[in-house]
Write a protein that holds these residues in place. Structure first.
Motif, PDB file in Angstrom:
ATOM      1  N   ASP A  38      17.712 -27.065  30.046  1.00 65.85           N
ATOM      2  CA  ASP A  38      16.763 -27.323  31.137  1.00 65.85           C
ATOM      3  C   ASP A  38      17.113 -26.568  32.409  1.00 65.85           C
ATOM      4  OD1 ASP A  38      18.973 -29.401  31.003  1.00 65.85           O
ATOM      5  OD2 ASP A  38      18.169 -29.849  32.989  1.00 65.85           O
ATOM      6  N   ARG A  39      18.368 -26.161  32.548  1.00 63.10           N
ATOM      7  CA  ARG A  39      18.777 -25.411  33.727  1.00 63.10           C
ATOM      8  C   ARG A  39      18.577 -23.901  33.566  1.00 63.10           C
ATOM      9  NH1 ARG A  39      24.514 -27.061  36.045  1.00 63.10           N
ATOM     10  NH2 ARG A  39      23.661 -25.767  37.725  1.00 63.10           N
ATOM     11  N   MET A  40      18.044 -23.483  32.415  1.00 62.60           N
ATOM     12  CA  MET A  40      17.906 -22.055  32.155  1.00 62.60           C
ATOM     13  C   MET A  40      16.474 -21.592  31.941  1.00 62.60           C
ATOM     14  SD  MET A  40      21.123 -20.993  29.733  1.00 62.60           S
ATOM     15  CE  MET A  40      20.614 -22.010  28.346  1.00 62.60           C
ATOM     16  N   HIS A  41      15.512 -22.500  32.011  1.00 61.92           N
ATOM     17  CA  HIS A  41      14.125 -22.123  31.730  1.00 61.92           C
ATOM     18  C   HIS A  41      13.632 -21.002  32.642  1.00 61.92           C
ATOM     19  CE1 HIS A  41      13.430 -24.956  28.585  1.00 61.92           C
ATOM     20  NE2 HIS A  41      13.596 -26.025  29.360  1.00 61.92           N
ATOM     21  N   HIS A  42      14.132 -20.963  33.873  1.00 65.49           N
ATOM     22  CA  HIS A  42      13.696 -19.921  34.799  1.00 65.49           C
ATOM     23  C   HIS A  42      14.100 -18.524  34.331  1.00 65.49           C
ATOM     24  CE1 HIS A  42      17.825 -20.848  35.933  1.00 65.49           C
ATOM     25  NE2 HIS A  42      17.880 -19.694  36.570  1.00 65.49           N
ATOM     26  N   LEU A  43      15.120 -18.441  33.476  1.00 63.93           N
ATOM     27  CA  LEU A  43      15.571 -17.135  32.989  1.00 63.93           C
ATOM     28  C   LEU A  43      14.562 -16.488  32.047  1.00 63.93           C
ATOM     29  CD1 LEU A  43      19.362 -17.825  32.297  1.00 63.93           C
ATOM     30  CD2 LEU A  43      18.338 -16.715  34.292  1.00 63.93           C
ATOM     31  N   THR A  44      13.764 -17.317  31.397  1.00 66.55           N
ATOM     32  CA  THR A  44      12.786 -16.760  30.454  1.00 66.55           C
ATOM     33  C   THR A  44      11.753 -15.896  31.176  1.00 66.55           C
ATOM     34  OG1 THR A  44      11.362 -18.721  30.617  1.00 66.55           O
ATOM     35  CG2 THR A  44      13.055 -18.720  28.896  1.00 66.55           C
ATOM     36  N   LYS A  45      11.529 -16.153  32.459  1.00 71.19           N
ATOM     37  CA  LYS A  45      10.589 -15.340  33.230  1.00 71.19           C
ATOM     38  C   LYS A  45      11.083 -13.899  33.370  1.00 71.19           C
ATOM     39  CE  LYS A  45       9.022 -19.307  35.963  1.00 71.19           C
ATOM     40  NZ  LYS A  45       8.926 -19.906  37.324  1.00 71.19           N
ATOM     41  N   SER A  46      12.397 -13.717  33.221  1.00 72.59           N
ATOM     42  CA  SER A  46      12.979 -12.373  33.295  1.00 72.59           C
ATOM     43  C   SER A  46      13.143 -11.756  31.908  1.00 72.59           C
ATOM     44  CB  SER A  46      14.350 -12.443  33.991  1.00 72.59           C
ATOM     45  OG  SER A  46      14.226 -12.966  35.292  1.00 72.59           O
ATOM     46  N   GLY A  47      12.656 -12.465  30.890  1.00 69.52           N
ATOM     47  CA  GLY A  47      12.749 -11.942  29.531  1.00 69.52           C
ATOM     48  C   GLY A  47      14.055 -12.254  28.831  1.00 69.52           C
ATOM     49  N   ILE A  48      14.847 -13.149  29.419  1.00 75.80           N
ATOM     50  CA  ILE A  48      16.117 -13.542  28.807  1.00 75.80           C
ATOM     51  C   ILE A  48      15.864 -14.677  27.815  1.00 75.80           C
ATOM     52  CG2 ILE A  48      18.382 -14.573  29.261  1.00 75.80           C
ATOM     53  CD1 ILE A  48      18.216 -13.170  32.053  1.00 75.80           C
ATOM     54  N   LYS A  49      16.415 -14.550  26.629  1.00 72.51           N
ATOM     55  CA  LYS A  49      16.274 -15.588  25.613  1.00 72.51           C
ATOM     56  C   LYS A  49      17.342 -16.648  25.859  1.00 72.51           C
ATOM     57  CE  LYS A  49      14.747 -12.154  22.182  1.00 72.51           C
ATOM     58  NZ  LYS A  49      13.415 -12.664  21.862  1.00 72.51           N
ATOM     59  N   ILE A  50      16.973 -17.903  25.757  1.00 70.81           N
ATOM     60  CA  ILE A  50      17.935 -18.960  26.045  1.00 70.81           C
ATOM     61  C   ILE A  50      18.332 -19.703  24.770  1.00 70.81           C
ATOM     62  CG2 ILE A  50      17.182 -19.210  28.425  1.00 70.81           C
ATOM     63  CD1 ILE A  50      15.640 -21.686  27.638  1.00 70.81           C
ATOM     64  N   LEU A  51      19.590 -20.103  24.754  1.00 69.85           N
ATOM     65  CA  LEU A  51      20.142 -20.827  23.608  1.00 69.85           C
ATOM     66  C   LEU A  51      20.863 -22.075  24.098  1.00 69.85           C
ATOM     67  CD1 LEU A  51      21.889 -17.982  21.537  1.00 69.85           C
ATOM     68  CD2 LEU A  51      19.820 -19.234  20.868  1.00 69.85           C
ATOM     69  N   ALA A  52      20.646 -23.183  23.419  1.00 66.98           N
ATOM     70  CA  ALA A  52      21.441 -24.379  23.675  1.00 66.98           C
ATOM     71  C   ALA A  52      22.752 -24.214  22.911  1.00 66.98           C
ATOM     72  CB  ALA A  52      20.702 -25.622  23.202  1.00 66.98           C
ATOM     73  N   MET A  53      23.856 -24.183  23.631  1.00 68.20           N
ATOM     74  CA  MET A  53      25.142 -23.970  22.974  1.00 68.20           C
ATOM     75  C   MET A  53      26.243 -24.719  23.708  1.00 68.20           C
ATOM     76  SD  MET A  53      27.173 -20.406  22.103  1.00 68.20           S
ATOM     77  CE  MET A  53      25.860 -19.784  21.046  1.00 68.20           C
ATOM     78  N   ASP A  54      27.007 -25.478  22.959  1.00 71.06           N
ATOM     79  CA  ASP A  54      28.171 -26.183  23.480  1.00 71.06           C
ATOM     80  C   ASP A  54      29.395 -25.528  22.856  1.00 71.06           C
ATOM     81  OD1 ASP A  54      30.261 -27.902  24.067  1.00 71.06           O
ATOM     82  OD2 ASP A  54      29.135 -29.731  23.628  1.00 71.06           O
ATOM     83  N   VAL A  55      30.248 -24.923  23.678  1.00 78.82           N
ATOM     84  CA  VAL A  55      31.385 -24.181  23.136  1.00 78.82           C
ATOM     85  C   VAL A  55      32.488 -25.085  22.604  1.00 78.82           C
ATOM     86  CG1 VAL A  55      30.933 -22.142  24.561  1.00 78.82           C
ATOM     87  CG2 VAL A  55      32.503 -23.923  25.397  1.00 78.82           C
ATOM     88  N   THR A  56      32.292 -26.397  22.675  1.00 80.30           N
ATOM     89  CA  THR A  56      33.232 -27.317  22.035  1.00 80.30           C
ATOM     90  C   THR A  56      32.664 -27.854  20.719  1.00 80.30           C
ATOM     91  OG1 THR A  56      32.407 -29.317  23.151  1.00 80.30           O
ATOM     92  CG2 THR A  56      34.070 -28.019  24.310  1.00 80.30           C
ATOM     93  N   ASP A  57      31.507 -27.358  20.322  1.00 81.29           N
ATOM     94  CA  ASP A  57      30.824 -27.824  19.112  1.00 81.29           C
ATOM     95  C   ASP A  57      30.632 -26.646  18.162  1.00 81.29           C
ATOM     96  OD1 ASP A  57      28.912 -28.553  17.174  1.00 81.29           O
ATOM     97  OD2 ASP A  57      27.910 -29.938  18.538  1.00 81.29           O
ATOM     98  N   ASP A  58      31.386 -26.642  17.070  1.00 84.27           N
ATOM     99  CA  ASP A  58      31.364 -25.506  16.153  1.00 84.27           C
ATOM    100  C   ASP A  58      29.982 -25.279  15.557  1.00 84.27           C
ATOM    101  OD1 ASP A  58      33.416 -23.586  14.846  1.00 84.27           O
ATOM    102  OD2 ASP A  58      32.197 -24.247  13.148  1.00 84.27           O
ATOM    103  N   ALA A  59      29.298 -26.357  15.200  1.00 83.12           N
ATOM    104  CA  ALA A  59      27.968 -26.218  14.607  1.00 83.12           C
ATOM    105  C   ALA A  59      27.005 -25.584  15.590  1.00 83.12           C
ATOM    106  CB  ALA A  59      27.447 -27.586  14.156  1.00 83.12           C
TER     107      ALA A  59
END
Length: 283
Positions: A38-59
């Motif tokens: 939810d804190r990255m939706h504004h990046l899509t306006k610049s053409g950046i693809k967003i991913l939900a990722m937790d670096v403490t979660d291997d899956a």
């Protein structure tokens, strides 16, 4: 850079967001990753693809890499930027928190690197950028666990750089100094919460003030400076192994090499205001 792909972690703000925007501006296909989408939706306006990722979660990390390979077919740049500063006296910090600091700052970065390396080896190209800190070369009071993670990531980066060189892969370390991001405020709050009410209270409040006080904030560098340095590293034919950049980074690292341990200790006590605070409190 139209066919090149970059993954930037911790992209929801600060250095990560600036790096994602910079690489996109250079023509990369950029994936910005963070726990809170939810804190990255504004990046899509610049053409950046967003991913939900937790670096403490291997899956979570596996799913993110699979998505990138499926959609883009390659990964050329990994910027391991996700991290936070856990400050407090060694005596005060709970081991659960100490482990959490290493999980995010070290193990998350290394695990994500493990996941992208097979693709980079297959391509016979790629750049791993590990955001450490000038704190990976120096020490400050009440920052043992944070500094420990940055020292560790520096050492791992050095070893890995030699290992992956035959496969055409570069490993670069970026060592920021004081940067205008949320990091300092979070670290200062954590410090006060952990050590602000016990025997280390005088040190804790002085150190927190040195992180977020007006004088300190005024001198901090923009995250854009780090983003520009990342761009310089990943586009160089032969990048440097390290880039110390941002307020205080080069001179402080230089002084660490010049001074004895105890002389550097005294310099840090004075620079953070702890020497005055301890003297005043009588502790």
């Amino acid at each position: 850079m139209a066919n090149k792909v970059a993954l930037v972690t911790g992209a929801s703000s600060g250095i990560g967001e600036s790096a994602a925007r910079k690489l996109k501006g250079l023509g990369y296909t950029v994936y910005g990753a963070a726990r809170r989408v939810d804190r990255m939706h504004h990046l899509t306006k610049s053409g950046i693809k967003i991913l939900a990722m937790d670096v403490t979660d291997d899956a979570s990390m596996r799913a993110g890499i699979d998505t990138i390979i499926e959609e883009s077919g390659r990964i050329d740049v990994l910027v391991n930027n996700a991290g936070y500063g856990s400050y407090g006296a060694v005596e005060d910090v709970q081991m659960e928190e100490a482990r959490a600091q290493f999980e995010v700052n070290v193990f998350g970065a290394v695990r994500l690197t493990q996941l992208v390396l097979p693709q980079m080896r297959a391509q016979h190209s790629g750049t791993i950028v590990n955001i450490t800190s000038m704190g990976g070369k120096i020490h400050t009071p009440l920052g043992a666990w944070y500094h420990g993670t940055k020292f560790a990531l520096e050492a791992i980066s050095d070893c890995m750089r030699m290992e992956v060189r035959p496969f055409g892969i570069d490993v670069v370390v970026i060592e920021p100094g004081g940067i205008k991001t949320e990091w300092a405020g979070i670290a200062a709050d954590k410090l006060r919460e952990t050590s602000g009410h016990g025997p280390y209270a005088a040190q804790a409040h002085a150190m927190a003030e040195s992180m977020i006080g007006e004088a300190s904030v005024k001198r901090q560098s923009s995250p854009q400076l780090i983003a520009d340095t990342i761009a310089k590293a990943v586009t160089a034919k032969k990048p440097k192994t390290r880039y110390a950049i941002g307020f205080g980074a080069k001179p402080t690292i230089f002084m660490r090499g010049l001074l004895s341990d105890r002389a550097f200790d005294s310099m840090m006590w004075a620079a953070t205001g702890i020497s005055k605070a301890v003297k005043k409190s009588g502790d």
